[in-house]
Design a protein around this motif. Structure first.
Motif, PDB file in Angstrom:
ATOM      1  N   ASP A   1      -2.327   1.638  -4.832  1.00 46.76           N
ATOM      2  CA  ASP A   1      -2.813   3.010  -4.665  1.00 46.76           C
ATOM      3  C   ASP A   1      -4.323   2.964  -4.854  1.00 46.76           C
ATOM      4  O   ASP A   1      -4.816   2.449  -5.857  1.00 46.76           O
ATOM      5  N   GLU A   2      -5.076   3.486  -3.880  1.00 43.78           N
ATOM      6  CA  GLU A   2      -6.535   3.428  -3.959  1.00 43.78           C
ATOM      7  C   GLU A   2      -7.092   4.250  -5.114  1.00 43.78           C
ATOM      8  O   GLU A   2      -8.162   3.956  -5.627  1.00 43.78           O
TER       9      GLU A   2
ATOM     10  N   PRO B   1       0.831  -1.210   0.000  1.00 47.59           N
ATOM     11  CA  PRO B   1       0.000   0.000   0.000  1.00 47.59           C
ATOM     12  C   PRO B   1       0.861   1.253   0.000  1.00 47.59           C
ATOM     13  O   PRO B   1       1.901   1.309   0.666  1.00 47.59           O
ATOM     14  N   LEU B   2       0.425   2.242  -0.726  1.00 44.52           N
ATOM     15  CA  LEU B   2       1.148   3.508  -0.790  1.00 44.52           C
ATOM     16  C   LEU B   2       1.043   4.239   0.545  1.00 44.52           C
ATOM     17  O   LEU B   2      -0.044   4.364   1.114  1.00 44.52           O
ATOM     18  N   SER B   3       2.172   4.707   1.043  1.00 46.18           N
ATOM     19  CA  SER B   3       2.213   5.495   2.276  1.00 46.18           C
ATOM     20  C   SER B   3       3.577   6.146   2.368  1.00 46.18           C
ATOM     21  O   SER B   3       4.517   5.793   1.635  1.00 46.18           O
TER      22      SER B   3
ATOM     23  N   GLN C   1      -3.504   7.077   2.479  1.00 47.31           N
ATOM     24  CA  GLN C   1      -2.150   6.915   1.948  1.00 47.31           C
ATOM     25  C   GLN C   1      -1.344   8.205   2.095  1.00 47.31           C
ATOM     26  O   GLN C   1      -0.503   8.537   1.270  1.00 47.31           O
TER      27      GLN C   1
END
Length: 494
Positions: free
Chosen positions: A253-254, A4-6, A81
């Motif tokens: 990325d959502e 997950p992007l963060s 994110q």
């Protein structure tokens, strides 16, 4: 494996993924942006990300904001994110991914915009920028003027203490800043509307006049509304985009943004409260914004409208496939050369035929996956801005409008709700409830569609436009889209 992007994940992303070259903790919001959609994140946010990566203007970060239900969904996705976005530039030879971090936060989205108004008490927020779509400016489509009777305007004029529209929000925030002795912020439209700064000023001051004439005078005298031209083809995000990003770049990325490599921003340099050094990252500052703007709206946006409806009627889903269809591409080429480009005034440093060549190559980019349904939406707002002005210009000089009238006839045929094969098409338009019955009635009486005066205005009375529209629509129903396009290409269309 994808992750997950963060912010925490940035160091472990693949080396091919570009990422912010600045400390996010060093950012301070200087711009509040309303309408955090794909275009904004592929355009304004990318320019700022590049500027920040040079160590410049870190006090001009973006504070996101929104007044629509969809804005709440965007906020949830980005907050999860750390307000990062993955932007993927796509062309047949390559895909390039970058994570941008120009957004420092996002105002909570509520039932009204009082949270945004409160945020704008901060004097460090010196620009309010907008991407609220062409249809979001409360314009009378027949006249191009501000419509004080628009339902959103009436609502905010009656309840100025609890605004719901973007313009009510801006009026309320400017009033508070004036009353507190704070300098007003600059209002910068980033939407595809001719003279978008002037249009935004008229909407803000027009609403203010219904509430407080003195405030309206203050806004007209003291608040800057620079004109701009923006350009980048940015389709809606799909599940296939998310899957591609995870597979190829290892990022979940959502709400990523996929776009073409090309981007352009032409801007009037009118920012009394200051601005970022946009010129250092490719923005063109010029007093001739209107010339660039008209060129883009007529040639690019008008071109999109020209291929949208024949593409939809022929059952074509992707823009690049429409460009590969000889009849659709032939129609676009001839329409641009004979009827659109000749009524576009000269643009400093630009050869219009070369500009159209660039546009055609961009439309044909098969990697973008831009869709005909996206181009076909909101025709009741787009036709009066992108197609009908060219028709009026040509009629004033006695020139022909065969191709332009055919574009409007194709739109009418599309609004009847089926394609040439009888399959249903989606009419994604705020005026669909009026358009569909008018288009169905026009099958027997073409004048029924031209009777939509708020869209066609005086063109309904122009015998040259009316007769060619009627001839085109009759042919579309009788012979179908392919035969009608071929008649136009053969020169047998009158």
């Amino acid at each position: 494996m994808s992750q997950p992007l963060s912010l925490a994940a940035l160091p472990s992303l693949p080396s091919a993924v570009a990422r912010p070259a600045y400390s996010r903790q060093a950012l301070r919001p200087g711009i509040l942006h309303v309408g955090v959609g794909n275009f904004h994140r592929a355009h304004q946010a990318v320019y700022l990300d590049e500027l920040f990566s040079r160590g410049r203007d870190l006090d001009w970060a973006i504070l996101g904001a929104g007044v629509r239900p969809g804005d709440a969904a965007m906020r949830r996705a980005l907050e999860a994110q750390d307000f990062l976005t993955t932007v993927v530039e796509m062309e047949p030879s390559s895909h390039r991914a970058r994570v941008t971090g120009a957004m420092a936060g996002f105002v909570p989205v509520g039932d009204d915009a009082r949270g945004i108004v409160a945020a704008l008490d901060d004097p460090n927020l010196r620009i309010v920028s907008l991407t609220v779509t062409e249809g979001g400016y409360c314009i009378d489509p027949a006249t191009g003027a501000f419509d004080p009777g628009h339902p959103e305007i009436r609502q905010d004029a009656a309840h100025p203490e609890a605004p719901r529209s973007v313009f009510g929000t801006i009026v309320s925030a400017l009033r508070r800043r004036r009353d507190r002795g704070l300098a007003p912020f600059t209002v910068m439209s980033c939407d595809n509307i001719p003279h978008n700064g002037a249009v935004t000023r008229d909407a803000v001051a027009g609403l203010a006049a219904l509430i407080d004439p003195g405030l309206a005078a203050f806004i007209r005298d003291e608040v800057a509304f620079p004109n701009s031209m923006v350009d980048r083809i940015t389709p809606a995000t799909t599940e296939s985009h998310r899957a591609l990003l995870a597979e190829r770049f290892g990022i979940r990325d959502e709400w990523p943004v996929f776009c073409e490599p090309f981007r352009q921003w032409v801007l009037e340099d009118h920012f009394p409260a200051g601005r970022p050094a946009f010129e250092d990252v490719g923005v063109t500052f010029t007093p001739h914004v209107a010339a660039f703007e008209l060129m883009k709206i007529r040639i690019l946006n008008g071109g999109h409208a020209a291929i949208a409806y024949p593409g939809a009627l022929l059952g074509i889903h992707y823009v690049h496939d429409a460009m590969a269809d000889p009849q659709v591409r032939g129609f676009l080429d001839r329409l641009e050369a004979e009827e659109i480009i000749p009524c576009v005034p000269p643009v400093p440093g630009v050869e219009l035929q070369d500009y159209y060549g660039l546009i055609a190559r961009r439309f044909a980019n098969s990697e973008i996956g831009d869709t005909i349904p996206r181009l076909a939406q909101d025709g009741s707002n787009r036709q009066p801005k992108f197609i009908l002005p060219s028709a009026r210009d040509r009629l004033r000089t006695g020139a022909g409008v065969t191709g332009l009238a055919l574009v409007s006839a194709l739109w009418c045929r599309f609004c009847a709700g089926t394609d040439d094969a009888g399959a249903p098409v989606t009419i994604d338009d705020p005026n669909a409830a009026r358009l569909v019955p008018a288009a169905l009635a026009a099958r027997e009486n073409p004048a029924a569609f031209l009777a939509l005066r708020d869209i066609f205005g005086d063109l309904a009375d122009a015998s040259s436009f009316r007769s060619r529209f009627e001839n085109a629509l009759t042919g579309l129903w009788r012979d179908g889209t392919r035969a009608t396009l071929q008649r136009y290409l053969d020169g047998s269309f009158s």
